[in-house]
Design a protein around this motif. Structure first.
Motif, PDB file in Angstrom:
ATOM      1  N   ILE A 180       0.825  -1.205   0.000  1.00  0.00           N
ATOM      2  CA  ILE A 180       0.000   0.000   0.000  1.00  0.00           C
ATOM      3  C   ILE A 180       0.861   1.258   0.000  1.00  0.00           C
ATOM      4  O   ILE A 180       0.364   2.357   0.108  1.00  0.00           O
ATOM      5  N   HIS A 181       2.179   1.089  -0.126  1.00  0.00           N
ATOM      6  CA  HIS A 181       3.085   2.239  -0.140  1.00  0.00           C
ATOM      7  C   HIS A 181       3.296   2.657  -1.595  1.00  0.00           C
ATOM      8  O   HIS A 181       4.088   2.058  -2.297  1.00  0.00           O
ATOM      9  N   ASP A 182       2.592   3.670  -2.036  1.00  0.00           N
ATOM     10  CA  ASP A 182       2.610   3.960  -3.472  1.00  0.00           C
ATOM     11  C   ASP A 182       3.181   5.320  -3.814  1.00  0.00           C
ATOM     12  O   ASP A 182       3.076   5.783  -4.940  1.00  0.00           O
ATOM     13  N   MET A 208       8.279  -3.142   0.360  1.00  0.00           N
ATOM     14  CA  MET A 208       8.696  -4.009   1.450  1.00  0.00           C
ATOM     15  C   MET A 208       9.202  -5.340   0.913  1.00  0.00           C
ATOM     16  O   MET A 208       8.763  -5.809  -0.133  1.00  0.00           O
ATOM     17  N   THR A 209      10.096  -5.963   1.665  1.00  0.00           N
ATOM     18  CA  THR A 209      10.590  -7.285   1.267  1.00  0.00           C
ATOM     19  C   THR A 209       9.430  -8.267   1.128  1.00  0.00           C
ATOM     20  O   THR A 209       9.448  -9.132   0.266  1.00  0.00           O
ATOM     21  N   LEU A 225       2.223  -5.628   6.896  1.00  0.00           N
ATOM     22  CA  LEU A 225       2.434  -4.183   6.846  1.00  0.00           C
ATOM     23  C   LEU A 225       1.424  -3.534   7.788  1.00  0.00           C
ATOM     24  O   LEU A 225       0.291  -3.990   7.895  1.00  0.00           O
ATOM     25  N   LEU A 226       1.854  -2.471   8.442  1.00  0.00           N
ATOM     26  CA  LEU A 226       0.951  -1.798   9.363  1.00  0.00           C
ATOM     27  C   LEU A 226       0.011  -0.869   8.601  1.00  0.00           C
ATOM     28  O   LEU A 226       0.395  -0.225   7.637  1.00  0.00           O
ATOM     29  N   VAL A 227      -1.235  -0.824   9.073  1.00  0.00           N
ATOM     30  CA  VAL A 227      -2.231   0.108   8.540  1.00  0.00           C
ATOM     31  C   VAL A 227      -2.864   0.795   9.747  1.00  0.00           C
ATOM     32  O   VAL A 227      -3.289   0.094  10.659  1.00  0.00           O
ATOM     33  N   PRO A 228      -2.945   2.123   9.788  1.00  0.00           N
ATOM     34  CA  PRO A 228      -2.422   3.093   8.834  1.00  0.00           C
ATOM     35  C   PRO A 228      -0.910   2.942   8.634  1.00  0.00           C
ATOM     36  O   PRO A 228      -0.198   2.540   9.529  1.00  0.00           O
ATOM     37  N   MET A 229      -0.492   3.315   7.432  1.00  0.00           N
ATOM     38  CA  MET A 229       0.894   3.152   7.027  1.00  0.00           C
ATOM     39  C   MET A 229       1.861   3.864   7.976  1.00  0.00           C
ATOM     40  O   MET A 229       2.932   3.352   8.266  1.00  0.00           O
ATOM     41  N   LYS A 230       1.463   5.039   8.423  1.00  0.00           N
ATOM     42  CA  LYS A 230       2.347   5.807   9.304  1.00  0.00           C
ATOM     43  C   LYS A 230       2.169   5.325  10.737  1.00  0.00           C
ATOM     44  O   LYS A 230       1.606   6.016  11.589  1.00  0.00           O
TER      45      LYS A 230
END
Lengths: 828, 239
Positions: free
Chosen positions: A719-721, A768-769, B184-189
């Motif tokens: 989700i890191h875009d 991410m990996t 992965l964490l959500v929220p991203m930050k």
């Protein structure tokens, strides 16, 4: 173990409470009790129902003995995702319900907590997948014989909606739903108590309210905010205070006595179903039981206000007031070439820009219409509504005549939308009203039928009456029906305006429903249309109009709304009006030539590049070529338009692009490569080039025809875009046409986009990996399906070797490199 | 209150190394960072747990976080926690509003999005520094010592411990922080971390205040004390 099924003393307590005629006492915390009994933190407590049913039953029994009429099964996280194969959902619910029954519970509530994953667009879980997780729980709970479904501790309104729909569509049991709020009075995702009350009421839950959150005293004001907007009784289950870590242990500070005293105020505020959440135990329940025994009977009166909401904001027109609201009409492709193009090409950023512009201009709601014959309207409407919702908190109006599109949009909309529209035709009433009822929407009723639009107020009122009655027959209350008496052009029939105004007056008086109107039709065929529209709008307000569908970017129309809100008392102490107008020049002074409009300095974030429109001094004696180059190098977009126009006067448009803009951007790329520029400078230069490109494109669309199409995506699970967005910006400013598939993109979606658009270059990003794997899968799928295209990859954890390993053709270490790769491939 | 986000850090995240830049661009970035500071706040939770040093079936060292289901594996974290009697688990987040703001900027102003993102990165670091300072003060008050916080993704501590850390602290319920299937964490930050707590000053402990991330939030430092050496050693130095 003894079975205790006798319930004569409390027969019908649940039914009475849900009818708003009595109190109901639920239980307190389960997790707190289990941890006190030695369960480790982070464990799956639901499995205890199977492994140690005696422990769970013991907790239930303690609550029953303390006076709980309803006990809640130990199934908070018993969804397939969280159980992760350790047990099946039916097995857990069956064991959990048995524990509760054996404890002698009067009523057993099948407990359903959040999935534990965040829904799109913030997270990666789809609405449909969330729905399926909940539906499985609901079916398991019903099969286990619970008496009601309790959906609780929801922070995401859309997730809560998925759970409520799953409950309503998979069992016939009463459904209770509560959300959890923070100290700022919002859920973690920004939902207010008002929004929760409006949306959940609409969805037809049997009771709604608040749980977990804060201590009971802090919930009193939130209950007060919820009560006037709820159409069903309120349920409140507070924590025993805010959790606090002491000596490494989580403790709660509110004693049973304090708790019960705050619950008394919660009841005063309008709640009639109460219990406890984290930190509470049977002592708290005992205290509440004594309190309820001494209280006079509960009384509940459902809200009759008109209300719609997004996930964060509501628009409420109180039933006893004359408030008005503005619905922005600009997201509608009719007669808008640029929007048509944007919708066709999937350029939703343009649509989102329209939404933000209307919001900033003061719109209260936004109409969303994507009706173009060549589009898959159901898919596009939902997608656009999702995009708009992710950037704007304004409630949306679903504007479509395609019932399938309306249903899909209404189902997945995070909030209570207004559906535009149904009309008096039998076919329309039969198709649209069931959808409105099922998803708890409000609906616009157009006063037209098989015979067209009646010329008279009488005819319009008669159709309105039919619509209101048909809505009622579908269980849609009057406050959810808004009638549009349909403005017609005064230039073709000057009797029309008076008939419309008369119809508004009568619909309001005779049918007791609210009115909406798209006013701008009235001026069709006339000069100075805004003037006519504005006068007609104020007349319509005078006739009782509640909601105006209009262009919020029209200053003149907004002036009418702002003034109306002074005259009807909606603008308290005229604060907004004075704030907005006290230092404004009169608009008529402009006409007299004494005041010139000044563009505000663009200092706000998101206002885009600095817009100083003058090239810096010293540039003046240079030719436009040198000035353009210098502006690009400095990253100054403001003066670029003028300089580009100058260039176009003496150069071929293609030459402006390939001889001036692109070489300058290349130079910026080189400087970036050498470390002489850093990222924001590269981006500011790209903005300057874009400003130039826009001018060329407007002057000679064919010259700016794209140099090639590139598909970009952030891979599945990631989700890191932001890196991908930078690449897109740069590629677009080099003149490539970019199909941006967004983030968390399924490999097949990438393949389809490449095939459908005959694309030769794909860019994939992963940060991410853990998600580079999905990159490899996407490339493998492209190869496997024999797609002839090159793939470039980028992202923080990648390097040239890793890129090769995942099967990519190119490694783009940054955005400038991706532009070079594209240049190489598309043969510059 | 003074600004928390450090402009020099934001610039560093953006790759700045002294390049000459247009003053207008500098002003524009400053306004973006200010708006981040105004619009967002960092929220966090932490709790401490005793740890037990153990080995797994393959003979690899592990750290068992007692009273929870969390077991930390891998050379780097077991080494980091070597000698620790307890650890603090921390979760911090800028909340869903950070994601929403970034989304709006992504659609309207990509440059602002990039700068805002970098500002968020520093804001969450600063917020987590503040949280860590609470842990340090808690340990100091009990005569214990701490090491630097260690986050999943560093060294060989896998991201896959993140969901368990969230569960142990009920971070979903208490902060609205969840993890995706890919951890992965959500929220991203958002951020998770482990801080070692030791009965004796650890070799990987804090060497001094000048470079300590917690300094601006440290109540020990504020009263002129230090957290990283024994009080008697302090006395000896005094003599």
């Amino acid at each position: 173990m003894t079975e205790s099924t006798s319930r004569p003393s409390n027969a019908g307590a649940l039914e009475r409470a849900l009818a708003g005629e009595g109190y109901l006492l639920l239980d307190g915390a389960m997790g707190t009790m289990l941890q006190a009994a030695g369960m480790p933190a982070g464990d799956t407590p639901e499995l205890l129902c199977i492994d140690h049913p005696d422990v769970v039953e013991g907790v239930h029994r303690a609550y029953v003995e303390a006076g709980s009429q309803v006990v809640t099964t130990n199934t908070f996280g018993a969804n397939a995702a969280k159980l992760a194969g350790k047990a099946t959902v039916p097995a857990v619910f069956s064991a959990a319900a048995a524990c509760a029954r054996r404890a002698g519970a009067e009523y057993v509530a099948g407990d359903i907590g959040p999935t534990g994953s965040l829904l799109k667009p913030l997270g990666t879980l789809s609405f449909d997948d969330a729905y399926e997780l909940f539906a499985e729980e609901v079916r398991a709970a019903a099969a286990a014989g619970v008496d009601l479904i309790l959906i609780e501790t929801m922070a995401d309104l859309l997730e809560c909606k998925a759970a409520v729909l799953a409950a309503r569509e998979n069992c016939d049991l009463p459904v209770l739903a509560t959300m959890t709020f923070g100290e700022d009075g919002r859920t973690f995702l920004g939902t207010t108590p008002e929004v929760a009350a409006i949306t959940l009421s609409g969805l037809g839950v049997d009771a709604l309210g608040i749980n977990c959150s804060l201590g009971p005293a802090s919930l009193v004001p939130l209950v007060r905010r919820m009560a006037p907007l709820s159409r069903v009784p309120l349920l409140v289950q507070a924590n025993a205070g805010l959790p606090r870590v002491e000596g490494g242990r989580t403790v709660y500070d509110v004693s049973p006595e304090e708790y019960v005293s705050a619950v008394e105020r919660i009841l005063d505020a309008g709640a009639t179903l109460v219990g406890g959440c984290c930190g509470t135990d049977p002592d708290y329940v005992r205290g509440m039981a004594s309190l309820l025994a001494t209280r006079p009977a509960a009384a509940f009166s459902p809200s009759t206000d008109f209300a719609v909401s997004s996930a964060q904001r509501s628009v409420v027109l109180p039933s006893d007031g004359h408030d008005v609201a503005m619905i922005g009409e600009r997201i509608n492709p009719t007669g808008k070439r640029r929007l048509k193009e944007a919708l066709r090409s999937g350029d939703y950023d343009y649509v989102v820009g329209e939404a933000i512009a209307q919001q900033e201009a003061g719109a209260d709601m936004l109409d969303v219409n994507v009706g173009l014959p060549e589009l898959d309207e159901p898919a596009v409407l939902s997608e656009v509504m999702g995009k708009v919702s992710s950037v704007s908190p304004l409630p949306l109006q679903i504007d479509s005549s395609d019932v399938v599109a309306v249903e899909r949009a209404a189902r997945t909309y995070a909030g209570k939308p207004l559906v535009n529209s149904v009309n008096g035709k039998a076919e329309s009433l039969e198709a649209v009203l069931p959808v409105v009822a099922r998803y708890g929407c409000a609906v616009v009723g157009l006063t037209l039928d098989e015979d067209g639009i009646p010329a008279t107020a009488d005819g319009r009122v008669a159709i309105a009456r039919r619509i209101v009655e048909a809505a009622g027959a579908h269980g849609i209350p009057r406050e959810d029906v808004v009638i549009d008496c349909l403005a017609m052009a005064a230039s073709t029939d000057q009797t029309q305006p008076e008939q419309i105004l008369a119809a508004i007056r009568r619909v309001k008086a005779e049918l007791g429903v609210r009115c909406v109107l798209g006013v701008s039709n009235v001026s069709f065929g006339l000069p100075q249309r805004e003037l006519v529209n504005a006068v007609f709008l104020s007349e319509a307000f005078g006739a009782g109009l509640d909601l105006a569908i209009m262009n919020p970017l029209s200053r003149r129309m907004c002036d009418v709304v702002a003034t109306q809100r002074v005259l009807n008392g909606q603008d308290e102490a005229c604060r907004s009006f004075i704030g907005g107008y006290a230092n404004e020049p009169s608009p008529y002074a402009v006409a007299a030539g004494t005041v010139t409009a000044t563009a505000g300095a663009a200092t706000a974030v998101g206002a885009g590049p600095a817009t100083d429109a003058t090239a810096s001094s010293g540039d003046g004696d240079q030719g436009p070529e040198a000035r353009a180059r210098s502006l690009v190098l400095q990253g100054r977009a403001g003066p670029m338009a003028d300089v580009t126009r100058e260039l176009l006067a003496t150069h071929d448009p293609l030459d402006v692009i390939n001889g001036c803009l692109v070489p300058a951007l290349d130079e910026v790329g080189d400087r970036f490569e050498r470390g002489e520029y850093f990222l924001p400078q590269l981006m500011a230069s790209a903005e300057a080039v874009k400003a130039g490109f826009d001018v060329v494109r407007a002057a000679a669309p064919s010259a700016a025809a794209d140099k090639g199409t590139i598909v970009l995506a952030t891979v599945k699970g990631d989700i890191h875009d932001i890196g991908k967005n930078i690449v897109r910006m740069l590629l677009e400013n080099y003149g490539y046409s970019v199909i941006d598939l967004g983030r968390d993109v399924d490999p097949q979606v990438v393949v389809d986009a490449v095939v459908d658009n005959h694309v030769r270059l794909v860019g994939l990003s992963a940060l991410m990996t853990t998600t580079v794997r999905a990159m490899e899968e996407t490339i493998a799928l492209l190869r496997e399906q024999g797609v002839d295209c090159k793939v470039m990859v980028g992202g923080a954890v990648l390097n040239p070797e890793y890129a090769k390993m995942v099967g990519a053709d190119y490694y783009a270490k940054d955005a400038a490199e991706s532009a070079r790769i594209a240049g190489e491939l598309f043969g510059e | 209150m003074s600004r928390r986000i450090r402009m020099d850090e934001v610039l560093r995240y953006l790759g700045y190394s002294g390049q000459e830049m247009d003053p207008a661009l500098r002003r524009r970035m400053g306004a973006i960072v200010d708006s981040c500071e105004d619009e967002l706040d960092c929220h966090g939770i932490w709790a401490t747990f005793p740890v037990r040093h153990d080995t797994d079936g393959l003979g690899e060292r592990t750290v068992v976080v007692e009273g929870t289901t969390l077991v930390l594996t891998g050379h780097d974290i077991t080494e980091h926690l070597s000698g620790a009697s307890a650890c603090a688990l921390m979760v911090s987040t800028l909340g869903a509003e950070s994601a929403r703001r970034l989304e709006v900027l992504g659609a309207t102003d990509q440059l602002a999005q990039v700068v805002y993102d970098a500002a968020c990165t520093d804001l969450i670091e600063r917020g987590t520094d503040e949280l860590e300072a609470q842990v340090v003060a808690w340990a100091h008050g009990r005569g214990l010592y701490t090491s630097y916080r260690y986050g999943p993704g560093y060294g060989d501590l896998p991201l896959s411990v993140q969901p368990t850390i969230l569960d142990v602290l009920s971070a979903g319920k208490r902060l609205g922080v969840t993890a995706t299937d890919d951890c992965l964490l959500v929220p991203m930050k958002s951020e998770t971390a482990v801080v070692g707590i030791y009965p004796e000053p650890p070799s990987n402990g804090k060497p001094g205040c000048s470079r300590c991330a917690c300094r601006d939030y440290c109540e020990i430092h504020a009263r002129g004390d230090v957290c990283y050496r024994r009080p008697e050693a302090d006395d000896r130095e005094g003599r």
